[in-house]
Design a protein around this motif. Structure first.
Motif, PDB file in Angstrom:
ATOM      1  N   GLU A 180       4.394  18.279 -51.738  1.00  0.00           N
ATOM      2  CA  GLU A 180       3.094  18.570 -51.138  1.00  0.00           C
ATOM      3  C   GLU A 180       1.999  17.648 -51.684  1.00  0.00           C
ATOM      4  O   GLU A 180       1.021  17.360 -51.002  1.00  0.00           O
ATOM      5  CB  GLU A 180       2.713  20.025 -51.383  1.00  0.00           C
ATOM      6  CG  GLU A 180       1.414  20.439 -50.731  1.00  0.00           C
ATOM      7  CD  GLU A 180       1.011  21.868 -51.110  1.00  0.00           C
ATOM      8  OE1 GLU A 180      -0.145  22.212 -50.810  1.00  0.00           O
ATOM      9  OE2 GLU A 180       1.817  22.612 -51.684  1.00  0.00           O
ATOM     10  N   ILE A 181       2.183  17.166 -52.908  1.00  0.00           N
ATOM     11  CA  ILE A 181       1.199  16.275 -53.521  1.00  0.00           C
ATOM     12  C   ILE A 181       0.920  15.070 -52.621  1.00  0.00           C
ATOM     13  O   ILE A 181      -0.197  14.568 -52.558  1.00  0.00           O
ATOM     14  CB  ILE A 181       1.648  15.830 -54.944  1.00  0.00           C
ATOM     15  CG1 ILE A 181       0.525  15.082 -55.667  1.00  0.00           C
ATOM     16  CG2 ILE A 181       2.900  14.969 -54.884  1.00  0.00           C
ATOM     17  CD1 ILE A 181      -0.633  15.921 -56.063  1.00  0.00           C
ATOM     18  N   PHE A 182       1.945  14.637 -51.878  1.00  0.00           N
ATOM     19  CA  PHE A 182       1.788  13.442 -51.049  1.00  0.00           C
ATOM     20  C   PHE A 182       0.969  13.709 -49.789  1.00  0.00           C
ATOM     21  O   PHE A 182       0.476  12.770 -49.165  1.00  0.00           O
ATOM     22  CB  PHE A 182       3.151  12.839 -50.715  1.00  0.00           C
ATOM     23  CG  PHE A 182       3.926  12.463 -51.953  1.00  0.00           C
ATOM     24  CD1 PHE A 182       3.395  11.577 -52.876  1.00  0.00           C
ATOM     25  CD2 PHE A 182       5.158  13.028 -52.212  1.00  0.00           C
ATOM     26  CE1 PHE A 182       4.091  11.241 -54.032  1.00  0.00           C
ATOM     27  CE2 PHE A 182       5.857  12.701 -53.361  1.00  0.00           C
ATOM     28  CZ  PHE A 182       5.330  11.803 -54.268  1.00  0.00           C
ATOM     29  N   SER A 183       0.800  14.981 -49.426  1.00  0.00           N
ATOM     30  CA  SER A 183      -0.120  15.281 -48.319  1.00  0.00           C
ATOM     31  C   SER A 183      -1.549  15.360 -48.856  1.00  0.00           C
ATOM     32  O   SER A 183      -2.502  15.112 -48.137  1.00  0.00           O
ATOM     33  CB  SER A 183       0.274  16.566 -47.599  1.00  0.00           C
ATOM     34  OG  SER A 183       0.149  17.673 -48.457  1.00  0.00           O
ATOM     35  N   LEU A 184      -1.680  15.697 -50.147  1.00  0.00           N
ATOM     36  CA  LEU A 184      -3.004  15.763 -50.768  1.00  0.00           C
ATOM     37  C   LEU A 184      -3.485  14.371 -51.209  1.00  0.00           C
ATOM     38  O   LEU A 184      -4.658  14.059 -51.090  1.00  0.00           O
ATOM     39  CB  LEU A 184      -2.969  16.702 -51.982  1.00  0.00           C
ATOM     40  CG  LEU A 184      -2.535  18.141 -51.685  1.00  0.00           C
ATOM     41  CD1 LEU A 184      -2.291  18.903 -52.977  1.00  0.00           C
ATOM     42  CD2 LEU A 184      -3.579  18.833 -50.829  1.00  0.00           C
ATOM     43  N   VAL A 185      -2.555  13.597 -51.728  1.00  0.00           N
ATOM     44  CA  VAL A 185      -2.825  12.214 -52.147  1.00  0.00           C
ATOM     45  C   VAL A 185      -1.739  11.353 -51.508  1.00  0.00           C
ATOM     46  O   VAL A 185      -0.661  11.165 -52.091  1.00  0.00           O
ATOM     47  CB  VAL A 185      -2.791  12.066 -53.694  1.00  0.00           C
ATOM     48  CG1 VAL A 185      -3.177  10.654 -54.095  1.00  0.00           C
ATOM     49  CG2 VAL A 185      -3.701  13.092 -54.359  1.00  0.00           C
ATOM     50  N   PRO A 186      -1.973  10.872 -50.288  1.00  0.00           N
ATOM     51  CA  PRO A 186      -0.936  10.162 -49.543  1.00  0.00           C
ATOM     52  C   PRO A 186      -0.445   8.893 -50.242  1.00  0.00           C
ATOM     53  O   PRO A 186      -1.192   8.238 -50.962  1.00  0.00           O
ATOM     54  CB  PRO A 186      -1.612   9.798 -48.211  1.00  0.00           C
ATOM     55  CG  PRO A 186      -2.788  10.709 -48.114  1.00  0.00           C
ATOM     56  CD  PRO A 186      -3.209  10.994 -49.511  1.00  0.00           C
ATOM     57  N   LYS A 187       0.829   8.607 -50.007  1.00  0.00           N
ATOM     58  CA  LYS A 187       1.423   7.369 -50.513  1.00  0.00           C
ATOM     59  C   LYS A 187       0.775   6.185 -49.781  1.00  0.00           C
ATOM     60  O   LYS A 187       0.352   6.316 -48.643  1.00  0.00           O
ATOM     61  CB  LYS A 187       2.936   7.342 -50.220  1.00  0.00           C
ATOM     62  CG  LYS A 187       3.717   8.437 -50.896  1.00  0.00           C
ATOM     63  CD  LYS A 187       5.178   8.364 -50.482  1.00  0.00           C
ATOM     64  CE  LYS A 187       5.991   9.493 -51.070  1.00  0.00           C
ATOM     65  NZ  LYS A 187       7.422   9.407 -50.680  1.00  0.00           N
ATOM     66  N   GLU A 188       0.738   5.057 -50.458  1.00  0.00           N
ATOM     67  CA  GLU A 188       0.236   3.833 -49.832  1.00  0.00           C
ATOM     68  C   GLU A 188       1.293   3.365 -48.810  1.00  0.00           C
ATOM     69  O   GLU A 188       2.485   3.406 -49.084  1.00  0.00           O
ATOM     70  CB  GLU A 188       0.027   2.732 -50.873  1.00  0.00           C
ATOM     71  CG  GLU A 188      -1.110   3.020 -51.831  1.00  0.00           C
ATOM     72  CD  GLU A 188      -2.486   2.966 -51.171  1.00  0.00           C
ATOM     73  OE1 GLU A 188      -2.710   2.105 -50.306  1.00  0.00           O
ATOM     74  OE2 GLU A 188      -3.311   3.816 -51.530  1.00  0.00           O
ATOM     75  N   GLU A 189       0.838   2.950 -47.688  1.00  0.00           N
ATOM     76  CA  GLU A 189       1.747   2.425 -46.666  1.00  0.00           C
ATOM     77  C   GLU A 189       2.187   1.017 -47.066  1.00  0.00           C
ATOM     78  O   GLU A 189       1.383   0.247 -47.607  1.00  0.00           O
ATOM     79  CB  GLU A 189       1.053   2.382 -45.293  1.00  0.00           C
ATOM     80  CG  GLU A 189       0.757   3.745 -44.730  1.00  0.00           C
ATOM     81  CD  GLU A 189       2.012   4.552 -44.426  1.00  0.00           C
ATOM     82  OE1 GLU A 189       3.019   3.972 -43.958  1.00  0.00           O
ATOM     83  OE2 GLU A 189       1.996   5.782 -44.686  1.00  0.00           O
ATOM     84  N   PRO A 190       3.451   0.674 -46.789  1.00  0.00           N
ATOM     85  CA  PRO A 190       3.914  -0.672 -47.138  1.00  0.00           C
ATOM     86  C   PRO A 190       3.132  -1.741 -46.370  1.00  0.00           C
ATOM     87  O   PRO A 190       2.737  -1.532 -45.225  1.00  0.00           O
ATOM     88  CB  PRO A 190       5.373  -0.686 -46.690  1.00  0.00           C
ATOM     89  CG  PRO A 190       5.739   0.720 -46.375  1.00  0.00           C
ATOM     90  CD  PRO A 190       4.473   1.482 -46.175  1.00  0.00           C
ATOM     91  N   VAL A 191       2.902  -2.844 -47.055  1.00  0.00           N
ATOM     92  CA  VAL A 191       2.221  -3.967 -46.430  1.00  0.00           C
ATOM     93  C   VAL A 191       3.249  -4.711 -45.577  1.00  0.00           C
ATOM     94  O   VAL A 191       4.335  -5.030 -46.048  1.00  0.00           O
ATOM     95  CB  VAL A 191       1.629  -4.918 -47.504  1.00  0.00           C
ATOM     96  CG1 VAL A 191       0.995  -6.114 -46.860  1.00  0.00           C
ATOM     97  CG2 VAL A 191       0.644  -4.161 -48.370  1.00  0.00           C
ATOM     98  N   LYS A 192       2.908  -4.954 -44.341  1.00  0.00           N
ATOM     99  CA  LYS A 192       3.830  -5.652 -43.436  1.00  0.00           C
ATOM    100  C   LYS A 192       3.573  -7.160 -43.529  1.00  0.00           C
ATOM    101  O   LYS A 192       2.431  -7.591 -43.487  1.00  0.00           O
ATOM    102  CB  LYS A 192       3.638  -5.153 -42.015  1.00  0.00           C
ATOM    103  CG  LYS A 192       3.989  -3.683 -41.920  1.00  0.00           C
ATOM    104  CD  LYS A 192       4.099  -3.198 -40.514  1.00  0.00           C
ATOM    105  CE  LYS A 192       4.560  -1.771 -40.668  1.00  0.00           C
ATOM    106  NZ  LYS A 192       4.306  -0.867 -39.727  1.00  0.00           N
ATOM    107  N   PRO A 193       4.683  -7.916 -43.677  1.00  0.00           N
ATOM    108  CA  PRO A 193       4.527  -9.377 -43.812  1.00  0.00           C
ATOM    109  C   PRO A 193       4.003 -10.034 -42.553  1.00  0.00           C
ATOM    110  O   PRO A 193       4.035  -9.579 -41.494  1.00  0.00           O
ATOM    111  CB  PRO A 193       5.933  -9.870 -44.135  1.00  0.00           C
ATOM    112  CG  PRO A 193       6.871  -8.727 -43.927  1.00  0.00           C
ATOM    113  CD  PRO A 193       6.056  -7.493 -43.736  1.00  0.00           C
TER     114      PRO A 193
END
Length: 189
Positions: free
Chosen positions: A176-189
């Motif tokens: 649930e922590i990831f809905s409160l503090v979302p993960k960074e989305e991967p940078v697309k090359p």
């Protein structure tokens, strides 16, 4: 273990230097959290592998014994930073790092925090119980009542804190922590 075909010595050297810097940093950081420097280096080395590794391969890569590698892998497995994988045709145990660093962080701290929180909460509750019995037994002693009431108030606040910390740990364990503090989305090359 690395496919250096088609690369110059200089290019390979730059890659190896960059990897070594990260491995050293990981090792030092994990040492701060109670994981040995060598286990941190093992994790860093495994991080850069493109396939699961056996204990023999790890020992060769680290220049250490299979026994040392087994101890390091056990520590990392208990912390959910490395896991055993199955590969068809292989008779040896294979291990790889958990690729999701966010989950690795959440698992690591949940494991450590849960253990310490439960231990502290148990001590606080036992002390609260003893102080409440003392308070009840000596109701006519004002000085004792004052000291015990102060300590009881402090310990009851500690219980509230540890209960809150338990709920925080629950958010790590459930994801649930990831809905409160979302993960960074991967940078697309």
């Amino acid at each position: 273990m690395n496919n250096w075909v088609g690369m110059s010595e200089e290019q390979v050297g730059i890659i190896q230097k960059a990897r070594k810097r990260v491995i050293e940093s990981i090792g030092k950081n994990m040492d701060l959290y109670g994981v040995t420097l060598s286990s941190g280096h093992l994790y860093g080395m495994m991080f850069f592998q493109d396939k699961p590794m056996t204990l023999d391969e790890m020992g060769e890569g680290m220049g250490m014994s299979k026994t040392s590698m087994s101890t390091g892998v056990r520590t990392l497995t208990d912390l959910k930073m490395v896991h055993k994988v199955w590969e068809p045709g292989s008779r040896k145990d294979l291990y790889e790092v958990e690729p999701d660093w966010y989950q690795t962080f959440a698992d690591y701290f949940a494991i450590k925090w849960r253990k310490q929180t439960e231990m502290n909460l148990q001590a606080v509750r036992k002390s609260l119980s003893e102080l409440k019995r003392l308070k009840e037994a000596y109701q006519d002693n004002e000085q004792l009542q004052k000291i015990v009431n102060t300590d009881i108030n402090k310990l009851e606040e500690a219980v509230r804190y540890y209960m809150w910390l338990g709920r925080l740990i629950d958010t790590f364990e459930s994801g649930e922590i990831f809905s409160l503090v979302p993960k960074e989305e991967p940078v697309k090359p």
